[in-house]
Design a protein around this motif. Structure first.
Motif, PDB file in Angstrom:
ATOM      1  N   LEU A 247       0.815  -1.124   0.008  1.00 28.24           N
ATOM      2  CA  LEU A 247       0.054   0.134  -0.011  1.00 28.24           C
ATOM      3  C   LEU A 247       0.861   1.073   0.010  1.00 28.24           C
ATOM      4  O   LEU A 247       0.598   2.147  -0.629  1.00 28.24           O
ATOM      5  CB  LEU A 247      -0.756   0.072   1.145  1.00 28.24           C
ATOM      6  CG  LEU A 247      -2.434  -0.704   1.228  1.00 28.24           C
ATOM      7  CD1 LEU A 247      -2.927  -0.587   2.508  1.00 28.24           C
ATOM      8  CD2 LEU A 247      -3.149  -0.107  -0.072  1.00 28.24           C
TER       9      LEU A 247
ATOM     10  N   LEU B 257      -8.181  -4.259 -10.558  1.00 28.13           N
ATOM     11  CA  LEU B 257      -7.527  -5.245 -11.171  1.00 28.13           C
ATOM     12  C   LEU B 257      -6.346  -5.676 -10.234  1.00 28.13           C
ATOM     13  O   LEU B 257      -5.415  -4.883  -9.912  1.00 28.13           O
ATOM     14  CB  LEU B 257      -6.810  -4.984 -12.547  1.00 28.13           C
ATOM     15  CG  LEU B 257      -7.856  -4.777 -13.580  1.00 28.13           C
ATOM     16  CD1 LEU B 257      -7.221  -4.230 -14.873  1.00 28.13           C
ATOM     17  CD2 LEU B 257      -8.745  -5.989 -13.803  1.00 28.13           C
ATOM     18  N   ARG B 258      -6.282  -6.984  -9.874  1.00 31.98           N
ATOM     19  CA  ARG B 258      -5.190  -7.335  -9.063  1.00 31.98           C
ATOM     20  C   ARG B 258      -3.936  -7.094  -9.820  1.00 31.98           C
ATOM     21  O   ARG B 258      -3.984  -7.445 -10.981  1.00 31.98           O
ATOM     22  CB  ARG B 258      -5.405  -8.854  -8.537  1.00 31.98           C
ATOM     23  CG  ARG B 258      -6.580  -9.052  -7.508  1.00 31.98           C
ATOM     24  CD  ARG B 258      -6.588 -10.412  -6.930  1.00 31.98           C
ATOM     25  NE  ARG B 258      -7.885 -10.545  -6.151  1.00 31.98           N
ATOM     26  CZ  ARG B 258      -7.988 -11.934  -5.620  1.00 31.98           C
ATOM     27  NH1 ARG B 258      -7.142 -12.772  -5.662  1.00 31.98           N
ATOM     28  NH2 ARG B 258      -9.148 -11.945  -4.764  1.00 31.98           N
TER      29      ARG B 258
ATOM     30  N   LEU C  65      -7.460  -3.185  -1.295  1.00 34.14           N
ATOM     31  CA  LEU C  65      -6.378  -3.031  -0.162  1.00 34.14           C
ATOM     32  C   LEU C  65      -6.419  -1.480   0.364  1.00 34.14           C
ATOM     33  O   LEU C  65      -6.343  -1.572   1.599  1.00 34.14           O
ATOM     34  CB  LEU C  65      -4.926  -3.459  -0.753  1.00 34.14           C
ATOM     35  CG  LEU C  65      -4.720  -4.846  -0.833  1.00 34.14           C
ATOM     36  CD1 LEU C  65      -3.348  -5.082  -1.368  1.00 34.14           C
ATOM     37  CD2 LEU C  65      -4.771  -5.686   0.425  1.00 34.14           C
ATOM     38  N   ALA C  66      -6.509  -0.672  -0.701  1.00 34.58           N
ATOM     39  CA  ALA C  66      -6.406   0.961  -0.011  1.00 34.58           C
ATOM     40  C   ALA C  66      -7.543   0.998   0.791  1.00 34.58           C
ATOM     41  O   ALA C  66      -7.455   1.818   1.877  1.00 34.58           O
ATOM     42  CB  ALA C  66      -6.376   1.631  -1.519  1.00 34.58           C
TER      43      ALA C  66
ATOM     44  N   ARG D 134      -8.851  -7.706  -2.991  1.00 33.58           N
ATOM     45  CA  ARG D 134      -7.417  -7.900  -2.919  1.00 33.58           C
ATOM     46  C   ARG D 134      -6.747  -6.931  -4.055  1.00 33.58           C
ATOM     47  O   ARG D 134      -5.568  -7.182  -4.501  1.00 33.58           O
ATOM     48  CB  ARG D 134      -6.582  -9.246  -3.053  1.00 33.58           C
ATOM     49  CG  ARG D 134      -7.127 -10.050  -1.741  1.00 33.58           C
ATOM     50  CD  ARG D 134      -6.483 -10.952  -1.225  1.00 33.58           C
ATOM     51  NE  ARG D 134      -5.006 -10.398  -1.147  1.00 33.58           N
ATOM     52  CZ  ARG D 134      -4.441  -9.754  -0.329  1.00 33.58           C
ATOM     53  NH1 ARG D 134      -4.990  -9.519   0.823  1.00 33.58           N
ATOM     54  NH2 ARG D 134      -3.317  -9.399  -0.554  1.00 33.58           N
ATOM     55  N   SER D 135      -7.497  -6.269  -4.564  1.00 34.64           N
ATOM     56  CA  SER D 135      -6.876  -5.344  -5.657  1.00 34.64           C
ATOM     57  C   SER D 135      -6.371  -4.179  -4.978  1.00 34.64           C
ATOM     58  O   SER D 135      -6.542  -3.944  -3.931  1.00 34.64           O
ATOM     59  CB  SER D 135      -8.102  -4.723  -6.829  1.00 34.64           C
ATOM     60  OG  SER D 135      -8.858  -4.102  -6.100  1.00 34.64           O
ATOM     61  N   PRO D 136      -5.635  -3.229  -5.685  1.00 28.29           N
ATOM     62  CA  PRO D 136      -5.154  -2.176  -5.311  1.00 28.29           C
ATOM     63  C   PRO D 136      -6.253  -1.311  -4.526  1.00 28.29           C
ATOM     64  O   PRO D 136      -5.863  -0.716  -3.291  1.00 28.29           O
ATOM     65  CB  PRO D 136      -4.594  -1.366  -6.051  1.00 28.29           C
ATOM     66  CG  PRO D 136      -3.988  -2.275  -7.105  1.00 28.29           C
ATOM     67  CD  PRO D 136      -4.958  -3.358  -7.150  1.00 28.29           C
ATOM     68  N   PHE D 137      -7.268  -1.194  -5.008  1.00 26.77           N
ATOM     69  CA  PHE D 137      -8.455  -0.281  -4.491  1.00 26.77           C
ATOM     70  C   PHE D 137      -8.924  -1.084  -3.324  1.00 26.77           C
ATOM     71  O   PHE D 137      -9.276  -0.387  -2.485  1.00 26.77           O
ATOM     72  CB  PHE D 137      -9.673  -0.378  -5.810  1.00 26.77           C
ATOM     73  CG  PHE D 137     -10.735   0.449  -5.172  1.00 26.77           C
ATOM     74  CD1 PHE D 137     -11.857  -0.414  -4.958  1.00 26.77           C
ATOM     75  CD2 PHE D 137     -10.776   1.573  -4.756  1.00 26.77           C
ATOM     76  CE1 PHE D 137     -13.011  -0.085  -4.455  1.00 26.77           C
ATOM     77  CE2 PHE D 137     -12.064   2.187  -4.274  1.00 26.77           C
ATOM     78  CZ  PHE D 137     -12.998   1.504  -4.066  1.00 26.77           C
TER      79      PHE D 137
ATOM     80  N   SER E   2      -7.134   1.199  -8.858  1.00 24.38           N
ATOM     81  CA  SER E   2      -7.300   0.045  -9.769  1.00 24.38           C
ATOM     82  C   SER E   2      -8.019  -1.295  -9.234  1.00 24.38           C
ATOM     83  O   SER E   2      -8.047  -1.372  -7.938  1.00 24.38           O
ATOM     84  CB  SER E   2      -5.888  -0.391 -10.207  1.00 24.38           C
ATOM     85  OG  SER E   2      -6.057  -1.795 -10.974  1.00 24.38           O
TER      86      SER E   2
ATOM     87  N   ARG F 163      -4.116   3.825  -8.048  1.00 27.20           N
ATOM     88  CA  ARG F 163      -4.477   3.446  -6.603  1.00 27.20           C
ATOM     89  C   ARG F 163      -6.074   3.052  -6.595  1.00 27.20           C
ATOM     90  O   ARG F 163      -6.459   2.318  -5.786  1.00 27.20           O
ATOM     91  CB  ARG F 163      -4.512   4.892  -5.755  1.00 27.20           C
ATOM     92  CG  ARG F 163      -3.062   5.349  -5.573  1.00 27.20           C
ATOM     93  CD  ARG F 163      -2.908   6.451  -4.552  1.00 27.20           C
ATOM     94  NE  ARG F 163      -3.566   7.626  -5.073  1.00 27.20           N
ATOM     95  CZ  ARG F 163      -3.110   8.437  -5.644  1.00 27.20           C
ATOM     96  NH1 ARG F 163      -1.735   8.239  -6.158  1.00 27.20           N
ATOM     97  NH2 ARG F 163      -3.661   9.606  -5.895  1.00 27.20           N
TER      98      ARG F 163
END
Lengths: 266, 339, 351
Positions: free
Chosen positions: A117, A130-131, C208-209, C203-206, A128, A126
């Motif tokens: 992060l 998509l993994r 996790l953020a 578990r995507s950036p979004f 996104s 940020r």
């Protein structure tokens, strides 16, 4: 990442001009001057310690530099740019980072997720959905940072399950994310055991040469081992500046700070 | 505090002063024919305004307890509406059984306050600090209480009879209309019981303000609202303060039920309505602030009644719009502490 | 000290298709199989009324769980967003109220309804995120109430007290989607897609953020994230799921009225999400199944005990209170505690 600690050679190889420059910075809270007329400059790659007892104004100084507080007067320049009125995220984009006295971590996520992060924070994507794919560059970068703070074995551990010392190490990893040019370490050694303090010193001295930092510390021992120059504060003002040896041997400093036994060898 | 506001926001002060002056003029000055052609008869307007203010008084009684409980104990008591309705039903039973309207008040206050005491002591105290969990419990309680009340009192609507001394209208020193030919003044007449409630609400509000600002208990409460941990750490038996506040807030809501049962009626669904009203009043007025609850209550009461009279389809929208505007520009509420 | 060998980072890697079979626990495969062949086992009532409703309520509760579990925001607006989606389908499509319904084709009104409902949810999110967490419940409850009262009073658009009837799914591919078996597969499919989307995005950036924002908004801001933008975007994502749930709901009932999004319905979604468990996406569906079964069968049980069948509300309320008291993480929490007790070996001194 392990570079020679020859100060002159290292500082000579990075750009001239100050990384951080404060001029006449004052912060008042009502009628109380937390810091008064602070003027100091730190060169790129320099390792500075700011010392002083409680209430000396060290954390207030940090908060002004990061943008959490707006100084009542004075200017702050970051790599030559006047950032006095900039919000925090603008300073972050310009390479400034900070750790906190109380670890601010993401307890519900793993160590790897925390660092990922932090790496994402200053890059695109940020939002996104998509993994990241296998071999994603940020994932790899996160792994490097975790290695730099000696936490690789605990990559998949939930942060809430880490020991206090490990959390402090993670704090540093978060500050190293992105491409920091200057870091403020706020009492990183607070609450650490002697062994953990040794780890901390090795992590800090092992940082890349172009990253300068200021470390606030109560623990003179840690501070003097990682710093090249020292600024002492007292009652919101700069009291003395010099090299670690000079400060350690200065009679005025000894009377104020070393006499009460706070200087303890591990 | 008022001087600070005036000095810091001179433009807003001017705007508010103009609005208030305009309202006062509309109320007290006789209306010309042109004005009456434009916006209807003055009597209708006066009914709406006074109705709104007295409705606001009722909302204040209920919301004041809600805001205190949240302000001090960070407990969003979503069963507050159920306490209101329970108080109303109990008040009905008491006044039917004894024939006295006034007696219902202390009885209901004590009973509902005891219930509040029980809840705080047995339930919420065990969940200290877990705000979300406390709120969930209040939601569960509201569901359970609502169904029990439905079981006991059924789905029909109950009205509490106004006592004889207060029944009928009272003449107020406000001009309703002036006959063109004789110049005779018709004074505005408004139900006496509503005026009585308004006066009572003002008295209670002032009393609460005095207790909060001038007594030792009030000092403890205000300190606790500011920083609960500090208060507990300073050795104060903070649990007793919590018990007192929760019991008082609950009792107040219960008494509000008697008032609402007299003004309007008691049916299932009124608990939701008054919970919503408390929420909106407190969002608009600011959490933990008694004056804020008063101002919020008047604004919401007025907007509801005026809206009902002049734009019936959209009165709900007005209330919601006010809330949305406050949230957008001053999320902590008009008199709420800035966060 | 540091371990020298470096396993490839597993945390944020996209799973390949061939290791899917090994990675998924066998219990899941069994459940999937049973769900697929359910029409062979169950009758129409169970398919349409019990499972259909479970999947629908599960989706709406899932949207709440996404915001609460991953975002740390307990929002009571999800049922309202769902109702907005349902209302838009009735208003823009066909219904028994010819004066209002626009009669647009399905490929227009369905996406439009989802868009409008998602926009509404985003707007509410924008209002709610600027205050502290506990206020979110109050604000979203207040807005949900306002919506209920408004739809009840407004006759021009929402047809007031009566709402809309005869709202049915379009006849696509010659299938009556409101028949028991097709409706079962329709709701099952939507629920599976919603569930998979939430698991993937978490578990995507979004995602996790969002969890970072939940755990420590101050640090996220210090890392360069816009905390409020992430929270609002989370509302948008959750609202899409809730909107689809609402469309399925209006098709199931073939009608929609203000009561669909009344306060009791709003609270029921909260009950479902909490009882199931707010920490994992399967929780809402477990909670929905429990709720639907209780709701459908407890009146009979109550009658057997001599009580009025209407007291099921009391049963649900008491059950909810018990869960909040003893297992705030819901049924999932109970499951996890039981698992930990099995795994914990006092001799080894495991944690």
């Amino acid at each position: 990442m392990l570079g020679p600690r020859d100060t002159a050679a290292r500082l000579g190889s990075v750009s001239s001009g100050n990384a951080l420059e404060l001029r006449g910075v004052t912060k008042m809270f009502g009628a109380l001057a937390a810091i008064s007329d602070i003027t100091m400059s730190v060169r790129p790659g320099e390792r500075r310690a700011v010392l002083g007892s409680n209430g000396a104004g060290k954390t207030t100084l940090f908060n002004c530099v990061t943008g959490d507080f707006l100084p009542t007067s004075g200017t702050i320049r970051l790599f030559g740019e006047d950032v006095t009125a900039f919000p925090a995220y603008e300073r972050i984009r310009r390479g400034l980072r900070r750790t906190y006295q109380i670890s601010l971590l993401f307890g519900g996520l793993t160590v790897a997720d925390n660092v990922y992060l932090a790496c994402r924070g200053v890059s695109r994507g940020r939002f996104s959905l998509l993994r990241p794919r296998r071999g994603d560059v940020l994932v790899a970068r996160a792994a490097e940072l975790i290695e730099a703070v000696h936490l690789t074995a605990w990559r998949e551990t939930l942060v809430a399950n880490l020991s206090y010392g490990q959390q402090r190490q993670l704090e540093i990893a978060l500050a190293l994310a992105g491409a920091p040019r200057f870091i403020l370490f706020d009492e990183p050694a607070a609450g650490l055991s002697p062994t953990e303090r040794g780890e901390l010193v090795s992590i800090l001295t092992g940082l890349p040469g172009h990253i300068g930092f200021i470390i606030i510390e109560h623990d003179m021992d840690v501070a003097l081992r990682v710093a090249e120059s020292v600024t002492m504060m007292h009652n919101g003002r700069i009291f003395k500046e010099g090299t670690p040896q000079e400060i350690e041997n200065d009679p005025e400093v000894q009377e104020l700070y070393l006499g009460d036994g706070s200087h303890a060898h591990a | 505090m008022l001087q600070r506001f005036v000095s810091r926001h001179p433009i807003w002060t001017l705007v508010i002063a103009i609005i208030v002056a305009g309202l006062v003029w509309l109320i007290f000055a006789p209306w010309s024919e042109g004005l009456e052609d434009a916006i209807g008869r003055k009597k209708v307007f006066l009914n709406a305004v006074f109705g709104g203010i007295t409705l606001g008084a009722l909302y204040f009684l209920v919301a004041a307890g809600f805001t205190l409980i949240f302000g001090l104990m960070r407990n969003v008591n979503l069963a507050h509406g159920s306490l209101y309705l329970l108080g109303g039903y109990l008040g009905f039973e008491v006044s039917e059984a004894t024939g006295s309207w006034l007696l219902a008040f202390p009885v209901v206050f004590v009973v509902v306050a005891l219930l509040g005491l029980l809840l705080q002591h047995q339930v919420f105290r065990r969940m200290e600090g877990e705000e979300l969990r406390q709120t969930m419990v209040t939601i569960g309680l509201s569901v359970v209480l609502a169904d029990i009340m439905l079981w006991i009192w059924g789905g029909q609507s109950y009205t509490i009879l106004t006592p004889d001394i207060l029944s009928g209208p009272i003449e107020l020193p406000v001009i309703s209309s002036i006959r063109d030919d004789t110049g005779a003044i018709t004074w505005f007449r408004f139900p006496a019981v509503r005026i009585a409630i308004l006066i009572a609400a003002i008295v209670i509000g002032i009393a609460m303000w005095l207790v909060l600002n001038r007594s030792r208990l009030g000092m403890l409460i205000r300190a606790g609202v500011d920083d609960r941990e500090m208060l507990a750490a300073s050795g104060v038996r903070i649990q007793y303060v919590f018990l007192a506040v929760f019991a008082f807030g609950a009792g107040l809501a219960g008494m509000g039920g008697i008032v609402g049962g007299t003004f309007q009626s008691l049916t299932p669904g009124e608990d939701t309505r008054f919970l919503l009203a408390s929420l909106v009043v407190v969002i608009v007025g600011g959490m933990g602030s008694i004056p804020g609850a008063a101002i919020g209550a008047i604004i919401i009461g007025l907007s509801e009644q005026l809206g009902l009279v002049y734009a019936p389809t959209y009165s709900v929208v007005f209330t919601f719009l006010i809330m949305a505007v406050v949230l957008a520009f001053r999320p902590q509420g008009l008199l709420g502490a800035g966060r | 000290m540091a371990v020298t060998d470096q396993p490839p980072p597993r945390t944020a890697v996209e799973p390949g298709p061939w290791n899917l079979i090994e990675r998924v626990h066998p219990a899941w495969w069994a459940v999937a199989f049973i769900l697929l062949v359910m029409p062979l086992l169950a009758n129409d009532f169970w398919l349409f009324q019990v499972f259909g409703w479970t999947f629908i309520l599960g989706m709406i509760a899932l949207s709440m769980m996404f915001l609460a579990g991953y975002g740390g925001m307990v929002s009571l607006i999800q049922m309202t967003v769902a109702a907005m989606g349902g209302y838009m389908v009735a208003i823009l499509g066909t219904s028994g109220v010819a004066a209002i319904s626009q009669g647009l084709p399905w490929w227009l009104y369905i996406p439009a309804a989802v868009l409008i409902a998602a926009a509404f949810g985003t707007l509410v999110g924008a209002l709610a995120v600027r205050t502290e967490g506990i206020y979110t419940i109050m604000i979203t409850l207040a807005i949900a109430s306002a919506f209920f009262y408004f739809t009840r009073q407004n006759y021009g658009l929402f047809n007031g007290y009566s709402g809309f009837n005869l709202v049915v799914p379009p006849m696509l591919f010659g299938v009556d989607w409101r028949g028991a078996v097709p409706f079962y597969y329709l709701t099952l499919g939507c629920a599976v897609i919603a569930y998979a989307a939430v698991v993937y995005v978490s578990r995507s950036p979004f995602g996790l953020a969002l969890q970072g924002v939940r755990d420590n908004p101050r640090r996220m801001a210090a890392l360069g994230y816009s905390v409020n933008a992430h929270r609002i975007a989370a509302y948008t994502f959750a609202s899409v799921i809730a909107a689809v749930g609402g469309i399925l709901l209006v098709w199931q009932n073939a009608q929609i009225s203000p009561g669909t999004a009344g306060i009791p319905a709003v609270i029921d979604i909260l009950v479902i999400a909490v009882v199931g468990g707010l920490k994992r996406p399967i929780g809402p569906f477990i909670g929905a199944l429990i709720y639907v079964v209780l709701r459908t069968f407890s009146p009979d049980v109550l009658l057997a005990f001599g009580l009025s069948g209407e007291r099921f509300k009391l049963v649900i309320g008491i059950g909810f209170l018990l869960i909040v008291f003893f297992s705030p993480d819901g049924v999932l929490g109970l499951w996890e505690k039981w698992q930990n007790r099995k795994r914990h070996d006092p001799l080894k001194g495991d944690r």
